[in-house]
Design an enzyme around this catalytic site. Structure first.
Site, PDB file in Angstrom:
ATOM      1  N   ILE A 260      49.398  28.388  39.577  1.00 49.26           N
ATOM      2  CA  ILE A 260      48.709  27.402  38.756  1.00 49.26           C
ATOM      3  C   ILE A 260      49.702  26.606  37.918  1.00 49.26           C
ATOM      4  O   ILE A 260      49.606  25.378  37.818  1.00 49.26           O
ATOM      5  CB  ILE A 260      47.650  28.077  37.868  1.00 49.26           C
ATOM      6  CG1 ILE A 260      46.590  28.783  38.726  1.00 49.26           C
ATOM      7  CG2 ILE A 260      46.980  27.045  36.961  1.00 49.26           C
ATOM      8  CD1 ILE A 260      45.570  29.574  37.935  1.00 49.26           C
TER       9      ILE A 260
ATOM     10  N   MET B 299      50.385  29.789  30.985  1.00 52.19           N
ATOM     11  CA  MET B 299      49.847  30.374  32.208  1.00 52.19           C
ATOM     12  C   MET B 299      50.544  31.687  32.576  1.00 52.19           C
ATOM     13  O   MET B 299      50.119  32.390  33.490  1.00 52.19           O
ATOM     14  CB  MET B 299      49.991  29.397  33.387  1.00 52.19           C
ATOM     15  CG  MET B 299      49.244  28.086  33.208  1.00 52.19           C
ATOM     16  SD  MET B 299      47.439  28.256  33.260  1.00 52.19           S
ATOM     17  CE  MET B 299      47.031  27.910  31.537  1.00 52.19           C
ATOM     18  N   GLY B 300      51.626  32.021  31.885  1.00 56.43           N
ATOM     19  CA  GLY B 300      52.406  33.202  32.230  1.00 56.43           C
ATOM     20  C   GLY B 300      51.685  34.484  31.855  1.00 56.43           C
ATOM     21  O   GLY B 300      51.110  34.592  30.772  1.00 56.43           O
TER      22      GLY B 300
ATOM     23  N   SER C 177      49.472  39.224  36.329  1.00 52.39           N
ATOM     24  CA  SER C 177      48.164  38.846  36.853  1.00 52.39           C
ATOM     25  C   SER C 177      47.640  39.788  37.922  1.00 52.39           C
ATOM     26  O   SER C 177      46.568  39.553  38.483  1.00 52.39           O
ATOM     27  CB  SER C 177      48.216  37.422  37.419  1.00 52.39           C
ATOM     28  OG  SER C 177      49.182  37.329  38.450  1.00 52.39           O
TER      29      SER C 177
ATOM     30  N   SER D 167      40.760  34.841  32.316  1.00 51.48           N
ATOM     31  CA  SER D 167      40.462  35.205  33.700  1.00 51.48           C
ATOM     32  C   SER D 167      38.992  35.560  33.855  1.00 51.48           C
ATOM     33  O   SER D 167      38.371  36.126  32.940  1.00 51.48           O
ATOM     34  CB  SER D 167      41.307  36.404  34.124  1.00 51.48           C
ATOM     35  OG  SER D 167      40.899  36.886  35.396  1.00 51.48           O
TER      36      SER D 167
ATOM     37  N   TYR E  62      44.090  44.741  33.597  1.00 58.94           N
ATOM     38  CA  TYR E  62      44.411  43.312  33.543  1.00 58.94           C
ATOM     39  C   TYR E  62      43.258  42.541  32.907  1.00 58.94           C
ATOM     40  O   TYR E  62      43.450  41.748  31.976  1.00 58.94           O
ATOM     41  CB  TYR E  62      44.691  42.777  34.946  1.00 58.94           C
ATOM     42  CG  TYR E  62      44.584  41.272  35.043  1.00 58.94           C
ATOM     43  CD1 TYR E  62      45.552  40.449  34.483  1.00 58.94           C
ATOM     44  CD2 TYR E  62      43.492  40.674  35.686  1.00 58.94           C
ATOM     45  CE1 TYR E  62      45.442  39.066  34.543  1.00 58.94           C
ATOM     46  CE2 TYR E  62      43.378  39.296  35.751  1.00 58.94           C
ATOM     47  CZ  TYR E  62      44.354  38.494  35.183  1.00 58.94           C
ATOM     48  OH  TYR E  62      44.234  37.130  35.245  1.00 58.94           O
TER      49      TYR E  62
ATOM     50  N   ASN F  56      38.161  32.356  41.336  1.00 60.29           N
ATOM     51  CA  ASN F  56      39.029  32.647  42.493  1.00 60.29           C
ATOM     52  C   ASN F  56      39.790  31.392  42.924  1.00 60.29           C
ATOM     53  O   ASN F  56      39.281  30.573  43.689  1.00 60.29           O
ATOM     54  CB  ASN F  56      38.203  33.209  43.652  1.00 60.29           C
ATOM     55  CG  ASN F  56      37.922  34.683  43.462  1.00 60.29           C
ATOM     56  OD1 ASN F  56      37.166  35.064  42.569  1.00 60.29           O
ATOM     57  ND2 ASN F  56      38.541  35.524  44.269  1.00 60.29           N
TER      58      ASN F  56
ATOM     59  N   LYS G  14      52.647  35.645  45.811  1.00 60.55           N
ATOM     60  CA  LYS G  14      51.723  36.578  45.175  1.00 60.55           C
ATOM     61  C   LYS G  14      51.397  37.805  46.025  1.00 60.55           C
ATOM     62  O   LYS G  14      50.738  38.735  45.557  1.00 60.55           O
ATOM     63  CB  LYS G  14      50.431  35.852  44.786  1.00 60.55           C
ATOM     64  CG  LYS G  14      50.657  34.777  43.721  1.00 60.55           C
ATOM     65  CD  LYS G  14      49.388  34.049  43.357  1.00 60.55           C
ATOM     66  CE  LYS G  14      48.389  34.945  42.647  1.00 60.55           C
ATOM     67  NZ  LYS G  14      47.215  34.185  42.175  1.00 60.55           N
TER      68      LYS G  14
ATOM     69  N   HIS H 256      45.698  34.757  53.117  1.00 61.87           N
ATOM     70  CA  HIS H 256      45.741  35.926  54.004  1.00 61.87           C
ATOM     71  C   HIS H 256      45.065  35.634  55.342  1.00 61.87           C
ATOM     72  O   HIS H 256      45.531  36.104  56.390  1.00 61.87           O
ATOM     73  CB  HIS H 256      45.083  37.120  53.324  1.00 61.87           C
ATOM     74  CG  HIS H 256      45.884  37.695  52.196  1.00 61.87           C
ATOM     75  ND1 HIS H 256      47.192  38.111  52.350  1.00 61.87           N
ATOM     76  CD2 HIS H 256      45.570  37.915  50.892  1.00 61.87           C
ATOM     77  CE1 HIS H 256      47.649  38.569  51.191  1.00 61.87           C
ATOM     78  NE2 HIS H 256      46.688  38.450  50.293  1.00 61.87           N
TER      79      HIS H 256
END
Length: 330
Positions: A11, A73-74, A77, A114, A139, A171, A180, A189
């Site tokens: 992102i 944004m860090g 995650s 999130s 998380y 998502n 990632k 995937h």
């Protein structure tokens, strides 16, 4: 200058892309901690003024008075992270330090929360109130803790940035997520599995009333995420409008199935859809969301009126303009 933490992430790097290409801003400070050997490639096409390791940022910021905004944004995650002390340090304390600096310096602060904060969705996915949420993993809880902390600062009239917003990303899929690994989107995937085997394996459902592949998610294209953050940035920094402070969902407001997503990827590749179903890994059982759908009215009330990219259009752009290209980076 605009500081982007996690600026080499998915992102963060697309926010930098948007600022470079849509707003002609190159006075960016990219902050990250590149743990993956190829993640640096997310920055190759970007124009920015400075790169800092995450542990250098607070000292670098100390005496600066030329920062227009901090886009944070860090974070760690990975929903599978088991070391809660790491989550506390990276997702809570680091965020609190940046909030405190922005409050003192009167700098707008925008950060990543999130949708994992919503847990199994029993309390719904409405960003109007977050007090009764029950995350399913460390998380999600670390993000929920900071959301609650931020709201307490405001409720207790403690120092706060002049403009601030937390974004509950649902998502997210799209270019620059290649580092990632397991946490990459199902779109990525699917593409890789189809390239290797000709088909895609999705998790079976463990719920009698939900068919295999019909687990639902609010899939949001990463370029839409960047556009929303640019909207808040424009309000606070350029237009100088009254701040729309608060915590906001970033989704599309329309849940779609993993089967829909996998089918869209294969069709974008010019393949006949072929999907098989496998048992869900033990470490995800009991921690898996079967349905997510963002309530988007609060975001729309800020004046953000752009349409969201449809699943089919987002996947087509991602697959045909990036994944199938010789250079897959945005």
């Amino acid at each position: 200058m605009i500081v982007i933490t996690g600026g080499a992430g998915m992102i963060g790097s697309i926010i930098a892309w948007h600022l470079n290409t849509k707003l002609n801003r190159d006075d960016l400070v990219i902050v990250d901690n590149l743990a993956h050997e190829s993640q640096w490639q997310n920055l190759v096409k970007r124009q920015y003024a400075q790169y800092l390791q995450k542990d250098q940022l607070m000292e670098w910021l100390q005496d600066r008075n030329d920062i227009d905004a901090v886009i944070h944004m860090g974070a760690i995650s990975a929903t599978t992270e088991r070391d809660f002390s790491k989550l506390v340090a990276d997702n809570i304390h680091y965020s609190q330090n940046l909030w405190t600096w922005c409050a003192a310096k009167k700098v707008p602060f925008f950060y990543a929360s999130s949708a994992a904060t919503y847990g199994d969705g029993a309390a719904g996915y409405n960003d109007a109130s977050i007090e009764n949420l029950r995350p399913l993993n460390g998380y999600g809880y670390s993000k929920h803790f900071f959301d609650q902390w931020a709201l307490r600062q405001v409720a207790n009239n403690l120092p706060q940035p002049p403009a601030w917003a937390g974004f509950k990303f649902f998502n997210v899929y799209g270019p620059n997520e290649y580092h990632k690994e397991r946490m990459a989107s199902v779109a990525f995937h699917t593409f890789n599995q189809v390239q290797a085997t000709g088909g895609m394996k999705l998790f079976k459902s463990n719920k009698a009333n939900i068919d295999d592949g019909m687990q639902m998610r609010d899939f949001v294209y990463v370029k839409d995420c960047a556009n929303i953050i640019a909207h808040f940035l424009n309000e606070a920094v350029i237009a100088k409008k009254p701040a729309s402070n608060g915590i906001y969902n970033i989704g599309t407001g329309k849940a779609r199935s993993f089967k829909d997503l996998a089918t869209a990827v294969m069709q974008s590749m010019g393949k006949t859809p072929q999907i098989d179903y496998i048992a869900m890994p033990e470490d995800l059982q009991g921690k898996y969301q079967y349905f997510t759908e963002a309530t988007m009215s609060k975001l729309r009330a800020t004046g953000y009126s752009a349409p969201f990219t449809s699943l089919e259009d987002g996947v087509k752009d991602y697959v045909q303009n990036y994944l199938l290209s010789e250079d897959k980076y945005c």
